[in-house]
Enzyme design. Sequence first.
Site, PDB file in Angstrom:
ATOM      1  N   ASN A  30       0.999  -1.212   0.018  1.00  0.00           N
ATOM      2  CA  ASN A  30       0.001   0.028  -0.190  1.00  0.00           C
ATOM      3  C   ASN A  30       0.869   1.308   0.060  1.00  0.00           C
ATOM      4  OD1 ASN A  30      -2.374  -1.230  -0.028  1.00  0.00           O
ATOM      5  ND2 ASN A  30      -2.336  -1.416   2.159  1.00  0.00           N
ATOM      6  N   LYS A  31       1.962   1.341   0.928  1.00  0.00           N
ATOM      7  CA  LYS A  31       2.835   2.417   0.678  1.00  0.00           C
ATOM      8  C   LYS A  31       3.661   2.537  -0.419  1.00  0.00           C
ATOM      9  CE  LYS A  31       5.523   2.977   4.261  1.00  0.00           C
ATOM     10  NZ  LYS A  31       6.513   2.859   5.472  1.00  0.00           N
ATOM     11  N   ASP A  87      12.639   6.267   7.461  1.00  0.00           N
ATOM     12  CA  ASP A  87      12.288   6.127   8.988  1.00  0.00           C
ATOM     13  C   ASP A  87      11.835   7.197   9.765  1.00  0.00           C
ATOM     14  OD1 ASP A  87      12.656   4.528  11.201  1.00  0.00           O
ATOM     15  OD2 ASP A  87      14.643   5.296  11.864  1.00  0.00           O
ATOM     16  N   THR A  88      10.869   6.945  10.726  1.00  0.00           N
ATOM     17  CA  THR A  88      10.058   8.090  11.424  1.00  0.00           C
ATOM     18  C   THR A  88      10.347   7.954  12.858  1.00  0.00           C
ATOM     19  OG1 THR A  88       8.283   8.048   9.360  1.00  0.00           O
ATOM     20  CG2 THR A  88       7.690   8.826  11.512  1.00  0.00           C
ATOM     21  N   PHE A 167      -2.083   4.539  12.080  1.00  0.00           N
ATOM     22  CA  PHE A 167      -1.144   3.574  12.801  1.00  0.00           C
ATOM     23  C   PHE A 167      -0.421   4.141  13.919  1.00  0.00           C
ATOM     24  CE2 PHE A 167       0.565   4.445   8.801  1.00  0.00           C
ATOM     25  CZ  PHE A 167       1.960   4.912   9.249  1.00  0.00           C
ATOM     26  N   HIS A 195       4.131  14.236   8.294  1.00  0.00           N
ATOM     27  CA  HIS A 195       5.494  14.248   8.098  1.00  0.00           C
ATOM     28  C   HIS A 195       5.879  13.682   7.013  1.00  0.00           C
ATOM     29  CE1 HIS A 195       3.743  11.302  10.708  1.00  0.00           C
ATOM     30  NE2 HIS A 195       4.725  10.715  10.483  1.00  0.00           N
TER      31      HIS A 195
END
Length: 214
Positions: A30-31, A87-88, A167, A195
Amino acid sequence: MNGVNGKRRSLLGYKETIVMDLVFATQNQNKAKEIQELLPSTIRVKTLAEIGCFDDILETADTLEGNAALKSQYVVDNFQVNCFADDTGLEVEALDGNPGVYSARYAGGHGNAEKNMEKLLNELQNKSSRKAKFRTIIALNLRNKQYLFEGICEGEILNEKSGVKGFGYDPIFKPKNASCSFAEMNSEEKNIISHRGIAIQKLVNFLSLIKITQ
């Protein structure tokens, strides 16, 4: 996508040649689909599964930049492809920027959103400030060079969970100037100000402007 000879049919009826495959270091279809829809039609996004990569790429760096770069470089080194990774982290002012790079495993186990939120809310009980920000870093490895893109969303931590969409920490994070949490927004609303959405748009703009040749 016609899938024949690597070509895509445009709205005008003629075929545009796919001139570059770009691997997204994720197993999330999906991403990958979301980003594909934003990119120029001449760039085709592939997931790790599509290149036969099922390795558990360890995130051992102590910064978001380091982890994104590590994942992207790993794929390039082992599969010789152009690649990007993200990365988050959630950075809370009253907790000196924590959980930050450890956001996904803040309560111990990786990806346990409920426990992560519970721990964060408990630690903020006696804090006067609830200011926080989400930060996403995307590392792109393209033609032996690496580029970094950053997306930031300022906001605050709510006193309790609100909403069931999204999420991670979405139910307890309310963006600045928004009237609800991320978990109460639909994907279109969230992507405009999030973000990750901001970082992705910077990547998209970069790839749209450079001359794509293989």
